[in-house]
Scaffold this motif. Structure first.
Motif, PDB file in Angstrom:
ATOM      1  N   PHE A 213      -3.764 -17.441  17.855  1.00  0.00           N
ATOM      2  CA  PHE A 213      -4.410 -19.072  18.265  1.00  0.00           C
ATOM      3  C   PHE A 213      -3.378 -19.510  18.706  1.00  0.00           C
ATOM      4  CE2 PHE A 213       0.132 -19.066  15.745  1.00  0.00           C
ATOM      5  CZ  PHE A 213       0.498 -19.389  16.475  1.00  0.00           C
ATOM      6  N   VAL A 214      -3.084 -18.187  20.023  1.00  0.00           N
ATOM      7  CA  VAL A 214      -2.169 -18.758  20.910  1.00  0.00           C
ATOM      8  C   VAL A 214      -2.965 -18.217  22.548  1.00  0.00           C
ATOM      9  CG1 VAL A 214      -0.530 -18.630  22.940  1.00  0.00           C
ATOM     10  CG2 VAL A 214       0.349 -19.529  20.561  1.00  0.00           C
ATOM     11  N   ARG A 215      -3.202 -18.826  23.268  1.00  0.00           N
ATOM     12  CA  ARG A 215      -4.130 -19.590  24.751  1.00  0.00           C
ATOM     13  C   ARG A 215      -3.666 -19.687  25.736  1.00  0.00           C
ATOM     14  NH1 ARG A 215      -6.543 -17.641  29.158  1.00  0.00           N
ATOM     15  NH2 ARG A 215      -8.786 -17.206  28.955  1.00  0.00           N
ATOM     16  N   ILE A 216      -2.756 -18.334  26.633  1.00  0.00           N
ATOM     17  CA  ILE A 216      -2.447 -18.392  27.846  1.00  0.00           C
ATOM     18  C   ILE A 216      -3.344 -18.335  28.962  1.00  0.00           C
ATOM     19  CG2 ILE A 216      -0.390 -17.514  28.808  1.00  0.00           C
ATOM     20  CD1 ILE A 216       0.412 -16.777  26.246  1.00  0.00           C
ATOM     21  N   VAL A 217      -3.222 -19.609  29.755  1.00  0.00           N
ATOM     22  CA  VAL A 217      -4.232 -19.382  31.080  1.00  0.00           C
ATOM     23  C   VAL A 217      -3.138 -19.437  32.095  1.00  0.00           C
ATOM     24  CG1 VAL A 217      -5.171 -20.840  33.031  1.00  0.00           C
ATOM     25  CG2 VAL A 217      -5.512 -21.398  29.877  1.00  0.00           C
ATOM     26  N   ASN A 218      -3.420 -18.433  32.436  1.00  0.00           N
ATOM     27  CA  ASN A 218      -2.520 -18.145  34.338  1.00  0.00           C
ATOM     28  C   ASN A 218      -2.873 -18.916  35.226  1.00  0.00           C
ATOM     29  OD1 ASN A 218      -1.074 -17.063  36.612  1.00  0.00           O
ATOM     30  ND2 ASN A 218      -1.412 -14.987  36.271  1.00  0.00           N
ATOM     31  N   GLY A 219      -1.489 -19.940  35.427  1.00  0.00           N
ATOM     32  CA  GLY A 219      -1.936 -20.962  37.085  1.00  0.00           C
ATOM     33  C   GLY A 219      -2.671 -21.068  37.901  1.00  0.00           C
ATOM     34  N   ALA A 220      -1.558 -19.267  38.167  1.00  0.00           N
ATOM     35  CA  ALA A 220      -2.325 -18.566  39.717  1.00  0.00           C
ATOM     36  C   ALA A 220      -4.218 -18.028  39.961  1.00  0.00           C
ATOM     37  CB  ALA A 220      -1.983 -17.806  39.426  1.00  0.00           C
ATOM     38  N   ASP A 221      -4.471 -17.814  38.654  1.00  0.00           N
ATOM     39  CA  ASP A 221      -5.893 -18.036  38.292  1.00  0.00           C
ATOM     40  C   ASP A 221      -7.684 -18.969  38.945  1.00  0.00           C
ATOM     41  OD1 ASP A 221      -5.410 -15.360  37.894  1.00  0.00           O
ATOM     42  OD2 ASP A 221      -5.790 -15.560  35.873  1.00  0.00           O
ATOM     43  N   GLY A 222      -6.537 -20.274  39.460  1.00  0.00           N
ATOM     44  CA  GLY A 222      -7.700 -21.325  39.845  1.00  0.00           C
ATOM     45  C   GLY A 222      -8.099 -22.648  38.998  1.00  0.00           C
ATOM     46  N   ARG A 223      -7.336 -22.198  37.736  1.00  0.00           N
ATOM     47  CA  ARG A 223      -7.267 -23.642  36.916  1.00  0.00           C
ATOM     48  C   ARG A 223      -5.950 -24.172  37.366  1.00  0.00           C
ATOM     49  NH1 ARG A 223     -10.198 -20.379  33.115  1.00  0.00           N
ATOM     50  NH2 ARG A 223     -12.061 -21.210  32.695  1.00  0.00           N
ATOM     51  N   ASP A 224      -5.895 -25.527  37.730  1.00  0.00           N
ATOM     52  CA  ASP A 224      -5.046 -26.149  37.865  1.00  0.00           C
ATOM     53  C   ASP A 224      -4.561 -26.968  36.719  1.00  0.00           C
ATOM     54  OD1 ASP A 224      -6.476 -28.329  37.721  1.00  0.00           O
ATOM     55  OD2 ASP A 224      -5.851 -29.109  39.915  1.00  0.00           O
ATOM     56  N   PHE A 225      -3.229 -27.375  36.033  1.00  0.00           N
ATOM     57  CA  PHE A 225      -2.892 -27.711  34.755  1.00  0.00           C
ATOM     58  C   PHE A 225      -3.410 -29.509  34.496  1.00  0.00           C
ATOM     59  CE2 PHE A 225      -0.483 -31.149  32.794  1.00  0.00           C
ATOM     60  CZ  PHE A 225       0.218 -30.218  31.973  1.00  0.00           C
ATOM     61  N   GLU A 226      -3.913 -30.368  35.374  1.00  0.00           N
ATOM     62  CA  GLU A 226      -4.861 -31.267  35.221  1.00  0.00           C
ATOM     63  C   GLU A 226      -6.111 -30.761  34.775  1.00  0.00           C
ATOM     64  OE1 GLU A 226      -2.502 -32.714  38.953  1.00  0.00           O
ATOM     65  OE2 GLU A 226      -3.261 -31.025  38.297  1.00  0.00           O
ATOM     66  N   SER A 227      -6.871 -29.840  35.041  1.00  0.00           N
ATOM     67  CA  SER A 227      -8.086 -29.691  34.610  1.00  0.00           C
ATOM     68  C   SER A 227      -7.178 -29.603  32.956  1.00  0.00           C
ATOM     69  CB  SER A 227      -8.678 -28.536  35.000  1.00  0.00           C
ATOM     70  OG  SER A 227      -8.085 -26.839  34.842  1.00  0.00           O
ATOM     71  N   MET A 228      -6.834 -28.804  32.392  1.00  0.00           N
ATOM     72  CA  MET A 228      -6.273 -27.988  31.124  1.00  0.00           C
ATOM     73  C   MET A 228      -6.330 -29.550  29.743  1.00  0.00           C
ATOM     74  SD  MET A 228      -5.794 -24.766  30.555  1.00  0.00           S
ATOM     75  CE  MET A 228      -7.516 -25.049  32.276  1.00  0.00           C
ATOM     76  N   LEU A 229      -6.235 -30.654  30.911  1.00  0.00           N
ATOM     77  CA  LEU A 229      -6.298 -31.977  29.564  1.00  0.00           C
ATOM     78  C   LEU A 229      -7.257 -32.040  29.305  1.00  0.00           C
ATOM     79  CD1 LEU A 229      -4.066 -34.406  32.067  1.00  0.00           C
ATOM     80  CD2 LEU A 229      -3.557 -32.934  30.778  1.00  0.00           C
ATOM     81  N   ALA A 230      -8.509 -31.292  29.689  1.00  0.00           N
ATOM     82  CA  ALA A 230     -10.347 -31.880  29.531  1.00  0.00           C
ATOM     83  C   ALA A 230     -10.457 -30.645  28.324  1.00  0.00           C
ATOM     84  CB  ALA A 230     -10.855 -31.585  30.106  1.00  0.00           C
ATOM     85  N   ALA A 231      -9.550 -29.103  27.862  1.00  0.00           N
ATOM     86  CA  ALA A 231      -9.742 -28.733  26.615  1.00  0.00           C
ATOM     87  C   ALA A 231      -8.958 -28.605  25.590  1.00  0.00           C
ATOM     88  CB  ALA A 231      -9.604 -27.774  27.275  1.00  0.00           C
TER      89      ALA A 231
END
Length: 342
Positions: A213-231
């Motif tokens: 149930f946990v999804r980790i996103v690596n910030g170095a992969d091009g997705r910034d923190f702000e973009s995560m808000l929409a998810a």
């Protein structure tokens, strides 16, 4: 022209790097600003290299140190004014700051009033401290749910996704997510991290077995923190101490309902049932209970998200943060001539 060098660790935390980015990019005319990194992956491989380089700067150059390693180098070598942004106000940091300030003058720039108070209680001269809360670049915040991004991250429409804040407390966030997932299989946890925080989050997933149930996103992969808000459907702050205000303010601006413990550093940013739902304790059970309360009341979620957005736009503007930093750097003369704001 005022020259400012920002010295930070090569693996500095998200808030530190984003604040330095804001200042370097936006301080404007009359300032020449650059960032230099120290340690693994940085411009200076170690403190000795940083000290040698800083000793070559003239007395008009301001050095702004972020974190204890940068403070040690700046205090030992800088010929001009030294500013310091502490990452925490723990006992070790307070002892170091007292020792350094017995040797030379340091201008301390804190991101929360709670941190200023803790430093003063630990012996730091309150007259040497200023408050500069980081501001949000609203152009990077999208307050609209992004269905395609959720799908790309592996979340279905029916999933209830919590965005975990406080990278140092991701394990507590996972325990909270685990309780929620056991109660309702739709609950999911999204963790954005990079560097050492990413390694720590991945290790916690393996240790706790929360990969389902946990999804980790690596910030170095091009997705910034702000973009995560929409998810996400809500944001969970599991930290009670050393709270980084910038991610919290970004979630406020993004209209995400926030759940957090009612700790001093949190309460200076959030108000219960106005801009967030605050838990009386900081255990996973306490936090999970408040998340459930939020998810069961759609009107409450809408109201606190709307109020939080209004508060963010009114009080946590990037322009206000940059104005504060210009004032501080511009008043960097002898003690008593420094401009304080906040």
């Amino acid at each position: 022209m005022i020259r400012v060098i920002h010295l930070l660790a090569g693996d500095a935390d998200f808030q530190t790097r984003r604040c330095v980015e804001y200042i370097v990019r936006g301080l404007g005319g009359g300032f020449a600003v650059e960032a230099r990194t120290l340690g693994a992956g940085g411009l200076y491989r170690d403190m000795i290299a940083a000290v040698r380089a800083l000793r070559r700067e003239d007395r008009s150059t301001i050095v702004h140190a972020w974190g204890t390693a940068a403070l040690k180098a700046a205090a030992a070598a800088a010929r001009g004014a030294v500013f310091y942004s502490p990452l925490s106000a723990g006992p070790d940091e307070r002892r170091l700051l007292r020792a350094v300030m017995a040797h030379r003058e340091i201008r301390v720039v804190c991101d929360t009033a709670t941190k200023m108070r803790q430093l003063a209680e630990g012996g730091t001269d309150p007259g040497s401290c200023a408050l500069a809360r980081p501001g949000v670049d609203f152009s990077r915040v999208r307050p609209v749910r992004d269905r395609s991004l959720r799908e790309a991250l592996g979340f279905a429409d029916e999933h209830i996704v919590g965005l975990a804040l406080g990278q140092s407390c991701c394990e507590r966030a996972m325990w909270t997510g685990g309780i929620l997932h056991e109660l309702d299989g739709r609950f999911r946890m999204l963790i954005w991290a990079e560097g050492r925080a990413l390694d720590g989050a991945a290790a916690a997933v393996r240790r706790l077995g929360t990969g389902a149930f946990v999804r980790i996103v690596n910030g170095a992969d091009g997705r910034d923190f702000e973009s995560m808000l929409a998810a996400a459907d809500y944001a969970l702050l599991a930290a009670a101490e050393d709270v980084a205000p910038l991610p919290v303010c970004m979630c406020m601006a993004g209209g995400l309902p926030l759940v957090a413990p009612a700790a001093p550093a949190v309460c200076e940013l959030l108000e219960d049932r106005h801009t967030a739902l605050l838990a009386g304790g900081n255990t996973p059970a306490d936090l999970a209970g408040r998340v459930l309360a939020a998810m069961e009341d759609k009107e409450l979620r809408r109201r606190i998200a709307q109020c939080a957005r209004s508060e963010a736009y009114a009080h946590f503007r990037l322009t206000a943060y940059l104005d504060t930093m210009r004032s501080l750097y511009g008043g960097s003369g002898p003690r008593g001539q420094m401009a304080f704001s906040g």
